[in-house]
Design an enzyme around this catalytic site. Structure first.
Site, PDB file in Angstrom:
ATOM      1  N   LYS A 269       0.835  -1.179   0.000  1.00 40.73           N
ATOM      2  CA  LYS A 269       0.000   0.000   0.000  1.00 40.73           C
ATOM      3  C   LYS A 269       0.881   1.246   0.000  1.00 40.73           C
ATOM      4  CE  LYS A 269      -4.025  -1.870   0.053  1.00 40.73           C
ATOM      5  NZ  LYS A 269      -4.907  -1.688  -1.084  1.00 40.73           N
ATOM      6  N   HIS A 270       0.421   2.259  -0.722  1.00 38.04           N
ATOM      7  CA  HIS A 270       1.218   3.466  -0.795  1.00 38.04           C
ATOM      8  C   HIS A 270       0.448   4.701  -0.332  1.00 38.04           C
ATOM      9  CE1 HIS A 270      -0.756   2.662  -4.689  1.00 38.04           C
ATOM     10  NE2 HIS A 270      -1.065   3.941  -4.619  1.00 38.04           N
TER      11      HIS A 270
END
Length: 614
Positions: A269-270
């Site tokens: 996840k960013h």
């Protein structure tokens, strides 16, 4: 109500029912993970806490005076350096082997290499596919057979669990529910069955509900006193192509599914709420979609020509009219692809070979550790800055890369434009060959085969040995042609099933895949909404006995679902604390429930005629 509305409710309920049944069947403590429950107490004693997709490996070194270093490598890691797994001390005496315990990956086959620590001499090597939460022993000893050989024997102490069992059970449950619902809908479509229910319950209101909710187009509404308008039968001339919405909806639902729960073990996840320009990621999925659609839309606005009436209904025009009509756009796309090829294979990248397409890190035997993405990565780091890119891309897991790389970078956007334009080409086929189902299917087949052959030539039918391997992180041209080939094939299947024969409405997948500014039927009883609903002149379909609504404010709830699941993914009821964070079945249940809820939300918005643009 119409049959489509009944089908929508039934299948939306089906998804939720499948979620509940899956949760019940896959509840913690049942048989599928007994092997894991047996293995874990032993793991704790040896101070090894197993995670998802791991097994316990006990290494026994019976070699006197020889310390061992165990190296490992995944068979999926192409030309990778071996990594140190664990060091095993020598045997202190006969019958007292040195021992070490370690967790090993079970996702793919693992290559183990044992070296004598002092001489760095290979003792033995083996390849094995470990099972999740299995308990294994590797016995290293000398064989007294006259040549004093060293043997490495792998023994299974406790059998692994079947990590695919939860998915199989969930699939069978869903399939069974679909069969049951389809059978019930078939029964309710029979007049004799409806009459039997009416007589059994002896209720005039029940009879009205059966006819309106479950869509018996041949029966009259006893309360209204007027015959229902016959539902329109989908035809090849339909301006509303539900097969396209179905295709988009399937893709979106899969995307939402893999991004929940267990998906985090596959994708990093960013997103972050702590926004800082110094570390703000500039590229992204929505950014790429915006640039892609902008370029393709401008091309169509500048060069698109109206479909000639004679060509839309006659066969006298060129058989390639759908391609020739857009030759300026094709010329631009070919020039754009030439730019991608030129930059990818000719741009000098400091410290890297020209035309490098590898992951860097420990790949290519560790020769190019900072060359992740080749020219694509170099351009992004040069123009956007390393701090504004994806810091932990997917190659980090397998290839241990150290530099930032963004899969939605600048160079890859060129090929996303190419893919979007191929989608425009599919639309032109439908426009230029309206009412010619056979010609449409032939062209879908031809494009699927043509793009597939390009992929075969570029990849040499191999994963890593081709001229341009299929690579999603790079958005390589072979990735585009392969994906587009499958997309044309899916349309080849969906178009006759959904739009021509009407065997399936696309429910429930087209609810989250709603297209903007397209005429569609409004499921408001068995009537068709007209201009009083839409505020726009209705479009008359051939062979249709009722009007259709042109939704001026129709938007893409697919974007709403995408943004919604990104924002609320950590909140109940989309996510909750799991009893066992390392359980596939619990993550699967959570993913199924979350995906079903978003489909239900999209269905409710669709029925309320709410289409939100973001």
């Amino acid at each position: 109500m119409s049959g489509a509305r009944g089908a929508g409710r039934a299948l939306a309920a089906l998804l939720l029912a499948a979620s509940v049944l899956s949760a019940a069947l896959l509840a913690p403590g049942r048989a599928p993970e007994r092997g894991a429950e047996r293995a874990r107490p032993r793991d704790k004693k040896r101070h090894v806490e197993l995670k998802m997709d791991q097994a316990l490996l006990l290494i026994h070194n019976e070699l006197l005076g020889t310390n061992l270093t165990v190296y490992w490598n995944s068979e999926r890691c192409y030309h990778c350096l071996f990594q140190v797994l664990v060091n095993v001390s020598q045997s202190p005496g006969p019958g007292e082997p040195g021992a070490a315990a370690v967790g090993v990956s079970t996702q793919h086959s693992v290559v183990l290499q044992l070296n004598a620590t002092a001489e760095e001499k290979e003792v033995c090597r083996l390849e094995y596919k470990f099972g999740e939460f299995g308990n294994y022993s590797l016995l290293v000893k000398k064989v007294q057979n006259g040549v004093n050989e060293i043997a490495c024997d792998l023994v299974v102490n406790e059998n692994p669990v079947d990590s695919n069992l939860p998915v199989s059970i969930a699939f069978l449950v869903g399939l069974a529910l679909i069969i049951v619902v389809s059978f019930l809908r078939f029964l309710l479509s029979l007049d004799d069955f409806n009459n039997w229910i009416s007589k059994a319950i002896n209720s005039r209101e029940t009879d009205r509900l059966i006819n309106s909710e479950l869509g018996s187009p041949s029966r009259a509404d006893p309360l209204a006193g007027a015959p229902q308008v016959e539902a329109w039968a989908p035809s090849a001339a339909a301006q509303r192509l539900r097969c396209v919405d179905t295709f988009r909806g399937i893709a979106l639902i899969i995307m939402v599914f893999v991004n929940y729960g267990g998906g985090r073990y596959w994708y990093f996840k960013h997103a972050s709420w702590n926004v800082s320009w110094d570390k703000l990621r500039i590229p992204g999925v929505l950014q790429r979609l915006g640039v892609t659609y902008f370029v393709v839309a401008v091309l169509e606005l500048l060069f698109a020509k109206p479909v000639p009436e004679s060509c839309a209904s006659e066969r006298g025009c060129s058989s390639l009219r759908d391609v020739l009509c857009g030759w300026p756009q094709w010329l631009f796309i070919l020039m754009l692809e030439s730019v991608w090829l030129g930059l990818t294979f000719l741009l000098p990248v400091p410290g890297c070979p020209t035309g490098y397409l590898g992951p860097g890190g420990i790949g290519d035997l560790g020769k190019y550790p900072n060359c992740t993405g080749g020219a694509a990565g170099h351009i992004d780091r040069l123009l956007l800055g390393e701090d504004h890119l994806y810091q932990r891309p997917s190659p980090t897991v397998l290839y241990h890369t150290q530099v930032a790389y963004d899969p939605e970078g600048i160079l890859g956007t060129i090929n996303s434009i190419v893919m979007a334009f191929l989608g425009v080409q599919a639309g032109k086929i439908l426009l230029y060959y309206k009412d010619q189902t056979k010609d449409i299917l032939i062209r879908f087949t031809a494009w699927s085969c043509f793009l597939g052959l390009i992929s075969v030539a570029l990849t040499k039918v191999s994963e890593n040995e081709g001229f341009i391997p299929v690579n999603k992180n790079l958005w390589s041209i072979s990735y585009v042609t392969t994906l587009s080939s499958f997309a044309f094939f899916i349309l080849l299947v969906l178009y006759p099933v959904v739009d021509v024969k009407g065997l399936w409405t696309g429910t429930p997948f087209f609810y989250p895949g709603k297209s903007p500014l397209t005429p569609d039927r409004v499921d408001d009883g068995d009537q068709w909404a007209g201009p009083e609903t839409s505020g726009v002149c209705p479009v008359q379909r051939p062979q249709a006995t009722a009007r259709v609504a042109c939704f001026q404010d129709a938007g893409m709830n697919s974007i709403l679902v995408y943004v919604g699941h990104e924002v609320f993914e950590n909140y109940f009821p989309f996510q909750w604390r799991l009893e066992d964070e390392q359980s596939h079945k619990e993550h699967l249940t959570q993913n199924t429930v979350a995906t079903a809820l978003w489909v239900l939300i999209a269905y409710i918005l669709y029925k309320k005629k709410i289409f939100w643009k973001i």
